[in-house]
Design a protein around this motif. Structure first.
Motif, PDB file in Angstrom:
ATOM      1  N   THR B 114      -8.605  -0.249   3.791  1.00 17.88           N
ATOM      2  CA  THR B 114      -7.784  -0.496   4.984  1.00 17.88           C
ATOM      3  C   THR B 114      -6.316  -0.255   4.636  1.00 17.88           C
ATOM      4  O   THR B 114      -5.912  -0.333   3.451  1.00 17.88           O
ATOM      5  N   ALA B 115      -5.523  -0.006   5.660  1.00 20.15           N
ATOM      6  CA  ALA B 115      -4.082   0.230   5.454  1.00 20.15           C
ATOM      7  C   ALA B 115      -3.440  -0.984   4.782  1.00 20.15           C
ATOM      8  O   ALA B 115      -2.603  -0.838   3.877  1.00 20.15           O
ATOM      9  N   GLU B 116      -3.857  -2.169   5.195  1.00 21.19           N
ATOM     10  CA  GLU B 116      -3.248  -3.396   4.665  1.00 21.19           C
ATOM     11  C   GLU B 116      -3.594  -3.575   3.184  1.00 21.19           C
ATOM     12  O   GLU B 116      -2.747  -4.002   2.399  1.00 21.19           O
ATOM     13  N   HIS B 117      -4.815  -3.247   2.814  1.00 21.41           N
ATOM     14  CA  HIS B 117      -5.179  -3.346   1.393  1.00 21.41           C
ATOM     15  C   HIS B 117      -4.462  -2.290   0.563  1.00 21.41           C
ATOM     16  O   HIS B 117      -4.061  -2.560  -0.570  1.00 21.41           O
ATOM     17  N   LEU B 118      -4.303  -1.104   1.118  1.00 22.68           N
ATOM     18  CA  LEU B 118      -3.574  -0.055   0.390  1.00 22.68           C
ATOM     19  C   LEU B 118      -2.133  -0.501   0.137  1.00 22.68           C
ATOM     20  O   LEU B 118      -1.575  -0.274  -0.941  1.00 22.68           O
ATOM     21  N   VAL B 119      -1.546  -1.147   1.134  1.00 30.23           N
ATOM     22  CA  VAL B 119      -0.166  -1.639   0.987  1.00 30.23           C
ATOM     23  C   VAL B 119      -0.112  -2.756  -0.065  1.00 30.23           C
ATOM     24  O   VAL B 119       0.764  -2.762  -0.931  1.00 30.23           O
ATOM     25  N   ALA B 120      -1.071  -3.685  -0.002  1.00 35.48           N
ATOM     26  CA  ALA B 120      -1.089  -4.791  -0.966  1.00 35.48           C
ATOM     27  C   ALA B 120      -1.270  -4.264  -2.390  1.00 35.48           C
ATOM     28  O   ALA B 120      -0.591  -4.716  -3.319  1.00 35.48           O
ATOM     29  N   LEU B 121      -2.148  -3.289  -2.558  1.00 37.64           N
ATOM     30  CA  LEU B 121      -2.370  -2.716  -3.893  1.00 37.64           C
ATOM     31  C   LEU B 121      -1.129  -1.966  -4.382  1.00 37.64           C
ATOM     32  O   LEU B 121      -0.776  -2.041  -5.556  1.00 37.64           O
ATOM     33  N   ALA B 122      -0.475  -1.262  -3.474  1.00 39.92           N
ATOM     34  CA  ALA B 122       0.753  -0.542  -3.833  1.00 39.92           C
ATOM     35  C   ALA B 122       1.841  -1.530  -4.258  1.00 39.92           C
ATOM     36  O   ALA B 122       2.551  -1.311  -5.238  1.00 39.92           O
ATOM     37  N   LEU B 123       1.931  -2.594  -3.522  1.00 39.19           N
ATOM     38  CA  LEU B 123       2.915  -3.635  -3.839  1.00 39.19           C
ATOM     39  C   LEU B 123       2.612  -4.251  -5.204  1.00 39.19           C
ATOM     40  O   LEU B 123       3.519  -4.509  -6.010  1.00 39.19           O
ATOM     41  N   GLN B 124       1.359  -4.459  -5.468  1.00 38.08           N
ATOM     42  CA  GLN B 124       0.939  -5.039  -6.744  1.00 38.08           C
ATOM     43  C   GLN B 124       1.274  -4.093  -7.906  1.00 38.08           C
ATOM     44  O   GLN B 124       1.742  -4.541  -8.948  1.00 38.08           O
ATOM     45  N   LEU B 125       1.058  -2.786  -7.705  1.00 37.60           N
ATOM     46  CA  LEU B 125       1.344  -1.820  -8.770  1.00 37.60           C
ATOM     47  C   LEU B 125       2.854  -1.678  -8.984  1.00 37.60           C
ATOM     48  O   LEU B 125       3.318  -1.622 -10.113  1.00 37.60           O
ATOM     49  N   GLY B 126       3.595  -1.581  -7.878  1.00 38.22           N
ATOM     50  CA  GLY B 126       5.050  -1.647  -7.939  1.00 38.22           C
ATOM     51  C   GLY B 126       5.784  -0.491  -8.589  1.00 38.22           C
ATOM     52  O   GLY B 126       6.906  -0.645  -9.062  1.00 38.22           O
ATOM     53  N   ARG B 127       5.173   0.708  -8.599  1.00 41.01           N
ATOM     54  CA  ARG B 127       5.912   1.869  -9.103  1.00 41.01           C
ATOM     55  C   ARG B 127       6.731   2.455  -7.955  1.00 41.01           C
ATOM     56  O   ARG B 127       6.482   2.133  -6.791  1.00 41.01           O
ATOM     57  N   ALA B 128       7.668   3.335  -8.288  1.00 40.84           N
ATOM     58  CA  ALA B 128       8.525   3.916  -7.250  1.00 40.84           C
ATOM     59  C   ALA B 128       7.695   4.576  -6.156  1.00 40.84           C
ATOM     60  O   ALA B 128       7.944   4.409  -4.961  1.00 40.84           O
ATOM     61  N   LYS B 129       6.671   5.323  -6.563  1.00 40.76           N
ATOM     62  CA  LYS B 129       5.859   6.041  -5.568  1.00 40.76           C
ATOM     63  C   LYS B 129       5.051   5.062  -4.700  1.00 40.76           C
ATOM     64  O   LYS B 129       4.732   5.356  -3.559  1.00 40.76           O
ATOM     65  N   ASP B 130       4.736   3.898  -5.280  1.00 38.16           N
ATOM     66  CA  ASP B 130       4.013   2.891  -4.489  1.00 38.16           C
ATOM     67  C   ASP B 130       4.935   2.301  -3.417  1.00 38.16           C
ATOM     68  O   ASP B 130       4.525   2.104  -2.272  1.00 38.16           O
ATOM     69  N   PHE B 131       6.172   2.005  -3.801  1.00 40.41           N
ATOM     70  CA  PHE B 131       7.137   1.477  -2.823  1.00 40.41           C
ATOM     71  C   PHE B 131       7.380   2.495  -1.706  1.00 40.41           C
ATOM     72  O   PHE B 131       7.496   2.152  -0.537  1.00 40.41           O
ATOM     73  N   SER B 132       7.462   3.748  -2.111  1.00 41.95           N
ATOM     74  CA  SER B 132       7.666   4.811  -1.122  1.00 41.95           C
ATOM     75  C   SER B 132       6.508   4.832  -0.117  1.00 41.95           C
ATOM     76  O   SER B 132       6.712   4.989   1.091  1.00 41.95           O
ATOM     77  N   ARG B 133       5.303   4.627  -0.631  1.00 41.86           N
ATOM     78  CA  ARG B 133       4.133   4.630   0.248  1.00 41.86           C
ATOM     79  C   ARG B 133       4.149   3.433   1.198  1.00 41.86           C
ATOM     80  O   ARG B 133       3.813   3.556   2.376  1.00 41.86           O
ATOM     81  N   VAL B 134       4.560   2.279   0.671  1.00 41.12           N
ATOM     82  CA  VAL B 134       4.641   1.088   1.522  1.00 41.12           C
ATOM     83  C   VAL B 134       5.621   1.357   2.671  1.00 41.12           C
ATOM     84  O   VAL B 134       5.339   1.040   3.835  1.00 41.12           O
ATOM     85  N   LEU B 135       6.745   1.973   2.342  1.00 40.54           N
ATOM     86  CA  LEU B 135       7.735   2.295   3.379  1.00 40.54           C
ATOM     87  C   LEU B 135       7.156   3.250   4.420  1.00 40.54           C
ATOM     88  O   LEU B 135       7.402   3.111   5.614  1.00 40.54           O
ATOM     89  N   GLN B 136       6.376   4.201   3.954  1.00 38.53           N
ATOM     90  CA  GLN B 136       5.722   5.143   4.888  1.00 38.53           C
ATOM     91  C   GLN B 136       4.803   4.396   5.851  1.00 38.53           C
ATOM     92  O   GLN B 136       4.784   4.682   7.052  1.00 38.53           O
ATOM     93  N   PHE B 137       4.045   3.451   5.314  1.00 38.00           N
ATOM     94  CA  PHE B 137       3.137   2.669   6.161  1.00 38.00           C
ATOM     95  C   PHE B 137       3.924   1.871   7.206  1.00 38.00           C
ATOM     96  O   PHE B 137       3.536   1.805   8.374  1.00 38.00           O
TER      97      PHE B 137
END
Lengths: 52, 172
Positions: B114-137
């Protein structure tokens, strides 16, 4: 400038709204382009290393 | 990609893996505009005849190498795509896998987080590209904020979310 930004947003929205199957086709094209660019860069480096 | 997913589905049918879900950039593409990526992250639960949990990826490698799919580092090349098989890792990963949504790619069934889980996982990983993805969402407006809040709370990620907000969302 505002028109340009709105245009970009519209394009992103349009792309996001595509069916997943179509988006994956675009993803493959993006991947192929990335690989091509990476390969070109490597080739350039190899050329530089070769003696004249 | 369709051919890759067909192979993964065959692995599932053959009992090598149980449920799986696409995460990472390819998973995000289900909700957002496509962005360049070289690999597919597939989170897998492992099945076994005895029902016991297998902790090794070896059966996956054995199955695929027997079918001539080459291994390159942490990836297996399946029908032209670099595929990384990942165990869920923690409770968040397990939940993301369990709640993945079913979709189809040219009539091939598959599962995406789900979009929400992808965001939570990205936040947990916390790399620059993950933050960028969270912003996209966030920008795309595809998140169910109530659901996201529940996930972040359940997996103790609210502090990270606050930090993310301070860094990227609030005007100084």
């Amino acid at each position: 400038m505002r028109k340009v930004l709105e245009g970009k947003r519209d394009t992103r929205r349009r792309l996001a709204a595509l069916p997943f199957s179509q988006k994956l086709i675009l993803l493959e094209k993006l991947r192929d382009r990335s690989l091509l660019i990476a390969a070109s860069s490597l080739r350039r480096q190899q050329h530089r290393r070769q003696p004249a | 990609m369709k051919a890759t997913l067909q192979v993964v589905n065959r692995m599932q049918a053959d009992g090598v893996i149980a449920k799986y879900a696409i995460g990472g950039a390819v998973g995000a593409t289900f909700y957002l505009e496509p962005s360049a990526t070289l690999d597919i992250d597939i989170f897998v639960a492992f099945g076994s005849a005895s029902g016991s949990l297998l902790l090794s990826m070896q059966p996956i490698y054995d199955y695929l190498t027997a079918r001539k799919y080459p291994v390159e580092g942490e990836y297996i090349i399946i029908e032209g795509w670099q595929v990384q098989f990942l165990p869920p890792g923690d409770a968040l990963g397990e939940e993301a896998l369990a709640q993945a949504v079913e979709t189809q790619v040219d009539s091939v069934p598959t599962w995406v987080m789900t979009a929400e889980h992808l965001v939570a996982l990205a936040l947990q990983l916390g790399r620059a590209k993950d933050f960028s993805r969270v912003l996209q969402f966030i920008e795309a407006g595809v998140l169910n904020t109530v659901k996201l809040d529940q996930i972040l709370s359940r997996h103790e990620l609210l502090a990270k979310w606050e930090q993310f907000g301070d860094r990227f969302l609030r005007k100084r």
